[in-house]
Scaffold this active site. Structure first.
Site, PDB file in Angstrom:
ATOM      1  N   GLY A 128     -47.173  10.800  58.286  1.00 39.73           N
ATOM      2  CA  GLY A 128     -45.902  10.165  58.641  1.00 39.73           C
ATOM      3  C   GLY A 128     -44.933  10.087  57.475  1.00 39.73           C
ATOM      4  N   CYS A 136     -41.549  18.290  60.644  1.00 38.07           N
ATOM      5  CA  CYS A 136     -42.725  17.427  60.584  1.00 38.07           C
ATOM      6  C   CYS A 136     -43.100  16.987  61.997  1.00 38.07           C
ATOM      7  CB  CYS A 136     -42.470  16.195  59.729  1.00 38.07           C
ATOM      8  SG  CYS A 136     -43.931  15.139  59.644  1.00 38.07           S
ATOM      9  N   ASN A 178     -37.122  19.804  55.347  1.00 39.94           N
ATOM     10  CA  ASN A 178     -38.201  19.630  56.309  1.00 39.94           C
ATOM     11  C   ASN A 178     -37.610  19.302  57.674  1.00 39.94           C
ATOM     12  OD1 ASN A 178     -40.434  19.002  57.783  1.00 39.94           O
ATOM     13  ND2 ASN A 178     -41.224  17.443  56.394  1.00 39.94           N
TER      14      ASN A 178
END
Lengths: 258, 304
Positions: free
Chosen positions: B73, B131, B128
């Site tokens: 996370g 994710c 990113n």
């Protein structure tokens, strides 16, 4: 400071049905290791890729002593390791027990959780302290530490096949009135046992340090996988890494209901 | 003498093609007492967000055949603490520093980018957008080509530094995503991020990680990554940085042949922290054996 090395197997002997003692030559790690710290063993296995963490059970000059229990295929594999073989390890990892020099030091080991307690006991004795050591297990087929000078050993089994009949925390509570205050408890073992110790600590206002275990990958904070729920000093919910923030925590830090 | 240097676009030259994959190497300095971190061509930092993130509750990882599933996370210390605590180490670091940025909304990405653009020791960025473990934003940025394009296009105006976008394999057509990255003026794509994965404890019936579905990584995903690199190499002109289950020097060569200009080592750091050393030794011996003078010449040379 942590170090990766090709350790050499000095000894690998069976202690009981499922418990083995492994002695590894790893001078740099042996020199730096403190009670409560652990190492990672790399298995070079392309299917089960993670290394496995092991508490250090003792130091013997250049050697590390581990007490391991067969719990899966990797520990089963370890029993076939022969003297002279090389195996890659990383350590020493994590924090360590904070030693108190006054009062009574009480060590509580449950099952294979007794391994780091053996190291801690030797350390305390070498400092002239005389720890009380409670070692508990399911039955007499498990491993129990040997009696040594300057330390009192209390053994319990759930089925009463050896020593006190009952769990190790019940055993401790029965004896605790006889110990000189202040009492400091150091422990490693199953979660239920450590939760009971946290309660015991609250009841008698005793400081308790717990060595926590969880599934672990890298062992040094890279993956952040070995998270457990904890509390901050103000009692707020927090997440801690067993490998880096632990494995030793104060009992009040651990959220057992998370 | 074998030449291992590579350029990923005109903006960044590495002493060798080996970098670290975000989230598998901490912030870059943790391993510096265990291995020689100067061996890498570059370090890609853990994903950074503007504010610190506590990450997901445990359990966060599980070992699976030749791999693992994670659901961390994006736990991280946040931009300010990162700059305060890590600057000293990175200022003295030999290789290139790429900062991986993970935001929840557009603005968070842009704010971080603007701040880091001014930091001298930051050589580039990896965005990113992929994710799988963050509920808000995360998935949609990385799976919807138009949505991602809208996010990344303004970034080009915010920095002249090296700008790379990390792509998810959890899409119908990864090459289409890479085309959007190229269209947005970014310098490179890195691929692949983790695959969707889940595991269930058969005795308790519970999922083995808290978010049920997490990201699968490790040697198990290498063939998926190779296939995606091959496909993308045909579709775009910008360089590809290959990621996915790299464990050995042989794996690196395979990625280069498939079309990668450089690679990132990820999960291998958890079971062989010194892999970079072994890999570099292999690359040199491979080049000598195959009579290759410059390693970079083999990119995309698979006989496909």
């Amino acid at each position: 400071m942590k170090n990766i090395c090709e350790s050499i197997i000095i000894e690998n002997t069976q202690l009981t049905k499922d418990y083995w003692k492994l002695k590894l030559e790893a001078p740099t790690i042996a020199k730096n290791a403190k009670p409560g710290q652990f190492i990672e063993i790399y298995f070079n296995n392309s299917v089960k890729i993670f290394p496995r963490p092991f508490s250090i059970a003792g130091i013997d000059e250049n050697n590390l002593v581990l007490i391991y229990k067969i719990v899966g295929s990797q520990t089963k594999k370890m029993t076939s390791w022969k003297t002279g073989e090389q195996h890659r390890i990383l350590g020493p990892l994590g924090n360590f027990f904070q030693i108190n020099n006054i009062g009574t030091n009480v060590l509580v080991g449950g099952g294979v959780g007794t391994a780091p307690m053996i190291f801690l006991r030797s350390h305390l004795i070498s400092k002239g302290l005389e720890p009380k050591y409670f070692s508990g297990a399911r039955n007499d087929l498990e491993y129990f530490p040997e009696e040594v000078k300057n330390s009192q050993l209390f053994i319990s089994t759930d089925d009463g096949s050896k020593g006190f009949k009952g769990n190790v925390v019940q055993h401790l509570e029965k004896e605790i009135q006889n110990f000189k205050q202040p009492i400091n408890i150091y422990s490693c073992g199953p979660k239920k046992m450590m939760e009971a110790l946290k309660k015991l600590g609250q009841k008698y206002k005793i400081k308790v340090q717990l060595s926590m275990e969880t599934l672990m990958a890298c062992g040094m904070g890279l993956c952040q996988g070995c998270a457990i729920k904890t509390y901050s000093k103000n009692g707020e919910d927090k997440i801690s890494l067993v490998c880096k923030d632990g494995p030793i925590f104060k009992a009040e830090e651990i959220n057992f209901h998370g | 003498m074998v030449d291992l240097t590579i350029k990923i676009s005109d903006k960044i030259e590495l002493q060798n093609p080996i970098m670290t994959a975000s989230g598998t190497f901490g912030y870059g300095d943790e391993l510096s007492t265990v291995i020689n971190t100067n061996l890498y061509g570059g370090i890609v930092s853990k994903s950074l967000s503007l504010e610190p993130r506590i990450g997901n509750p445990p359990p966060r990882i599980v070992e699976t055949p030749s791999g693992m599933i994670n659901s961390i996370g994006l736990a991280n210390i946040g931009l300010s603490r990162f700059l305060d605590e890590k600057a000293k180490y990175f200022q003295n670091y030999n290789g290139k520093i790429i900062i991986n940025i993970a935001g929840k909304q557009d603005d968070e990405f842009y704010t971080i980018l603007k701040k880091l653009d001014k930091i001298e020791w930051v050589h580039g960025f990896e965005i990113n957008v992929s994710c799988p473990n963050v509920k808000e934003g995360g998935i949609q940025f990385g799976t919807d080509p138009e949505f991602m394009f809208k996010l990344i296009q303004p970034m080009r105006d915010l920095t002249d530094k090296f700008l790379m976008v990390k792509l998810s394999p959890n899409v119908t057509d990864i090459a289409q995503m890479a085309e959007k990255v190229q269209l947005a003026g970014c310098d490179a794509v890195s691929m692949i991020n983790t695959l969707y994965g889940a595991a269930i404890d058969i005795y308790s019936g519970k999922p083995k990680i808290n978010t049920v579905v997490g990201g699968l990584s490790g040697p198990a995903i290498k063939p998926v990554a190779i296939a995606n690199v091959i496909k993308t190499y045909k579709a775009v002109d910008i360089p590809i940085v290959g990621i996915g289950g790299i464990t050995t020097g042989e794996d690196v060569i395979e990625f280069l042949l498939a079309g990668a200009s450089a690679v990132e080592l990820g999960t291998v750091h958890f079971f062989n922290p010194n892999a970079v050393d072994e890999i570099l030794q292999f690359l040199v011996s491979y080049c000598k054996k195959m009579n290759i003078k410059r390693l970079r010449d083999i990119t995309g040379k698979a006989k496909i």
